[in-house]
Design a protein around this motif. Structure first.
Motif, short mmCIF file in Angstrom:
data_model
loop_
_atom_site.label_atom_id
_atom_site.label_comp_id
_atom_site.label_asym_id
_atom_site.label_seq_id
_atom_site.Cartn_x
_atom_site.Cartn_y
_atom_site.Cartn_z
N LYS A 162 44.69 41.35 49.89
CA LYS A 162 45.77 40.40 50.17
C LYS A 162 45.28 39.40 51.22
O LYS A 162 44.60 39.78 52.17
CB LYS A 162 47.02 41.12 50.69
CG LYS A 162 47.69 41.98 49.65
CD LYS A 162 48.98 42.59 50.18
CE LYS A 162 48.71 43.71 51.16
NZ LYS A 162 49.96 44.41 51.56
N LYS A 179 53.74 36.72 48.50
CA LYS A 179 52.31 36.64 48.23
C LYS A 179 52.01 36.56 46.74
O LYS A 179 51.14 35.81 46.30
CB LYS A 179 51.60 37.85 48.84
CG LYS A 179 51.65 37.92 50.37
CD LYS A 179 50.84 39.09 50.86
CE LYS A 179 50.88 39.20 52.38
NZ LYS A 179 52.23 39.55 52.86
N SER A 180 52.71 37.37 45.94
CA SER A 180 52.43 37.39 44.50
C SER A 180 52.64 36.02 43.88
O SER A 180 51.82 35.56 43.06
CB SER A 180 53.31 38.43 43.81
OG SER A 180 53.02 39.72 44.26
N ASP A 181 53.71 35.34 44.26
CA ASP A 181 54.00 34.03 43.68
C ASP A 181 52.92 33.01 44.03
O ASP A 181 52.68 32.07 43.27
CB ASP A 181 55.36 33.52 44.17
CG ASP A 181 56.51 34.38 43.69
OD1 ASP A 181 56.29 35.21 42.78
OD2 ASP A 181 57.64 34.23 44.21
N GLY A 230 49.75 33.75 44.48
CA GLY A 230 48.43 34.21 44.07
C GLY A 230 47.62 34.79 45.21
O GLY A 230 46.38 34.78 45.16
N ALA A 254 45.39 40.52 44.95
CA ALA A 254 44.55 40.95 43.83
C ALA A 254 44.65 42.46 43.73
O ALA A 254 44.43 43.17 44.71
CB ALA A 254 43.10 40.52 44.05
N ARG A 301 38.07 34.22 46.16
CA ARG A 301 39.25 33.42 45.79
C ARG A 301 40.30 33.43 46.90
O ARG A 301 40.88 32.38 47.23
CB ARG A 301 39.86 33.98 44.49
CG ARG A 301 41.12 33.25 44.04
CD ARG A 301 41.66 33.83 42.75
NE ARG A 301 42.16 35.19 42.90
CZ ARG A 301 43.36 35.49 43.41
NH1 ARG A 301 44.17 34.53 43.83
NH2 ARG A 301 43.74 36.75 43.49
N LEU A 302 40.56 34.58 47.51
CA LEU A 302 41.60 34.67 48.54
C LEU A 302 41.18 33.98 49.83
O LEU A 302 42.02 33.38 50.53
CB LEU A 302 41.94 36.14 48.81
CG LEU A 302 42.57 36.88 47.63
CD1 LEU A 302 42.79 38.35 47.97
CD2 LEU A 302 43.89 36.23 47.22
N LEU A 342 41.89 30.48 49.34
CA LEU A 342 43.32 30.24 49.48
C LEU A 342 43.70 30.10 50.95
O LEU A 342 44.52 29.24 51.31
CB LEU A 342 44.10 31.38 48.83
CG LEU A 342 45.62 31.24 48.76
CD1 LEU A 342 46.03 30.06 47.89
CD2 LEU A 342 46.26 32.53 48.23
#
Length: 377
Positions: free
Chosen positions: A207, A216-218, A220, A223, A238-239, A242
Motif C-alpha cells: 500500500k 486507497k483502492s479507488d 490504485g 496491490a 508503480r506505487l 503514485l
C-alpha cells in the motif's frame, strides 16, 4: 400523555371559551398567536409527564414574510421553554420538502432541531428516547482498561493533522489503544519491499502511504496477493510512482495477505452534541453499495456488542454454518471500539475512525483491520 389539572386550569383561565385542552394541544384558533403560543408552550413544558416538547407547524421554503416571522417566533419560544424545563425540543414540520432557511437559522441559534416530515421526526424522537434509555444503563457497562485514557493517547490524537491522516499516523493511535491491525512494515524503495515480502509466510499486500488519501483502492494505491519477487518489485515501482504524482514522500506498507471468512467495516463517528457512536456493517470495497450499517451509542456492554455482531444480515454472515467466522474476536473488537469512542470524543468531537476492511477470519483466527483511517475536521 393527557394534560394535568394544573395545565388545564392555566390554559382555561387565560382562554375561558376553551374549557377542555388535550395533548396534542392546538393553539391555532384560540387567539392571536403572539399571546397563545408562549403560554401554551410554557404550560406543556411544565408538565411532568411531557418528556419532549414538540411544535408541529409547517415551514415551507416558499412561505411569506409574515408566516416566516410567526413560525420563527414559535421556534424561539419552543427552545426557550424547553431549555427552562431542561427538556429536549423538536420543531416538526409535518410536510416534507424544502424548509424555510430563516426559521432553520432561528432554531439553530436556540439549539432546536428542525425536522421535515412527520414520520422522520417521530422516528427521530423515538431514537432519542432509545438513546437516553441506553445511556441510563451505563452502570452495567464494562470499565475501559487504562489504555483508553493515557497521556500518550492524548498526545497521539493531538498530533493528528486536520482532515484524513495517513495510515501510519492512524495506526499509531489505534495500535496504542490495543486494536487488532494486520501487521505492516514500512519501506522506502523496491528492494525494501522485496525483502519485507520475502519475510512473510503468505502472499504480500503493498500500500502507498499518501496523506489525505481516504480510499486507497479507488486510487490504485493497493496491490494484493503478490507471490513472487518480480510481482512485488513491479507493484512497488508503480506505487512509488503514485507517491511521486501526489507529491508525497516515498513510503510503502508491506503486509501479509489474509483470506477472511468475511470482510466487514467498523469504526467510530462522533457528534459534538450527541456523543460517540460505533459503526458496524458489511464491508470491503462494497461497503457503500451494500449500505448495511448499524450505529450504536458508545460505550455499551458486552451483551450489546454480541447482539451487534450476530444480528441482521451481518449476523447471518458471521454465524454461517458453511463459512463460519470468529464471532468472539469481532465482539472483542467492538468492545474496544466502545471504550475508545468516548475517549476520542472527549479529545476531539469531530473525530472519526474508519476500519475497512476488517478481515474477520475463521473461528479462532481473529478479526484484523487491514486498513485504518482517522480523520478530524
Amino acid at each position: 400523555p393527557a394534560l394535568s389539572v394544573d395545565a388545564q386550569h392555566t390554559l382555561s383561565a387565560r382562554f375561558p371559551e376553551f374549557q377542555k385542552w388535550v395533548n396534542p394541544a392546538d393553539g391555532w384558533d384560540k387567539g392571536p398567536w403572539e399571546e397563545v403560543y408562549p403560554l401554551l408552550l410554557g404550560a406543556l413544558a411544565d408538565e411532568p409527564a411531557v418528556d419532549v416538547l414538540v411544535a408541529a407547524v409547517d415551514v415551507p421554503a416558499a412561505q411569506g414574510v409574515h408566516e416566516a416571522a410567526y413560525t420563527a417566533a414559535i421556534g424561539r419560544w419552543l427552545g426557550d421553554h424547553a431549555a427552562r424545563a431542561d427538556k429536549p425540543a423538536v420543531y416538526l414540520a409535518p410536510a416534507s420538502g424544502a424548509l424555510d432557511a430563516r426559521v432553520a437559522a432561528a432554531l439553530t441559534h436556540h439549539r432546536t432541531p428542525l425536522v421535515g416530515g412527520a414520520r422522520p421526526a417521530l422516528r427521530a424522537i423515538a431514537h432519542l428516547a432509545g438513546l437516553t434509555t441506553a445511556r441510563e444503563r451505563r452502570a452495567h457497562i464494562d470499565v475501559a482498561p487504562s489504555d483508553f485514557a493515557t497521556a500518550v493517547l492524548d498526545r497521539l490524537v493531538a498530533d493528528l493533522p486536520a482532515g484524513p491522516a495517513d495510515e501510519e499516523c492512524s495506526r499509531r493511535v489505534l495500535t496504542h489503544a490495543g486494536l487488532p491491525l494486520v501487521g505492516a512494515t514500512e519501506v522506502r524503495d523496491e528492494a525494501g519491499a522485496v525483502a519485507a515480502a520475502a519475510s512473510l509466510a503468505s502472499p504480500a499486500v503493498l500500500k502507498a502511504v499518501i496523506p489525505g488519501l481516504a480510499h486507497k483502492s479507488d486510487a490504485g494505491a493497493v496491490a494484493l496477493r503478490l507471490t513472487t519477487p518480480d510481482e512485488v518489485r513491479a507493484a512497488a515501482r508503480r506505487l512509488l510512482a503514485l507517491c511521486d504524482r501526489h507529491d508525497a514522500p516515498r513510503r510503502l506498507l508491506v503486509s501479509p495477505y489474509l483470506e477472511p471468512a468475511a470482510e466487514i467495516i467498523c469504526g467510530i463517528t462522533c457528534d459534538p452534541d450527541w456523543g460517540a457512536f460505533v459503526v458496524l456493517g458489511l464491508g470491503g470495497v462494497l461497503a457503500e453499495a451494500l449500505d448495511d450499517v448499524a450505529i450504536t451509542a458508545a460505550p455499551f456492554h458486552v451483551g450489546q456488542a454480541a447482539a451487534l455482531a450476530t444480528s441482521g444480515r451481518l449476523g447471518r454472515v458471521v454465524t454461517s454454518a458453511r463459512r463460519p467466522a470468529d464471532a468472539p474476536a469481532l465482539i472483542e473488537l467492538l468492545r474496544k471500539l466502545s471504550w475508545l469512542a468516548p475517549r476520542l470524543w472527549h479529545l476531539d468531537a469531530s473525530i472519526a475512525v474508519d476500519l475497512n476492511p476488517v478481515m474477520l477470519m475463521p473461528p479462532g483466527q481473529g478479526a484484523w483491520a487491514a486498513d485504518a483511517l482517522i480523520s478530524r475536521q
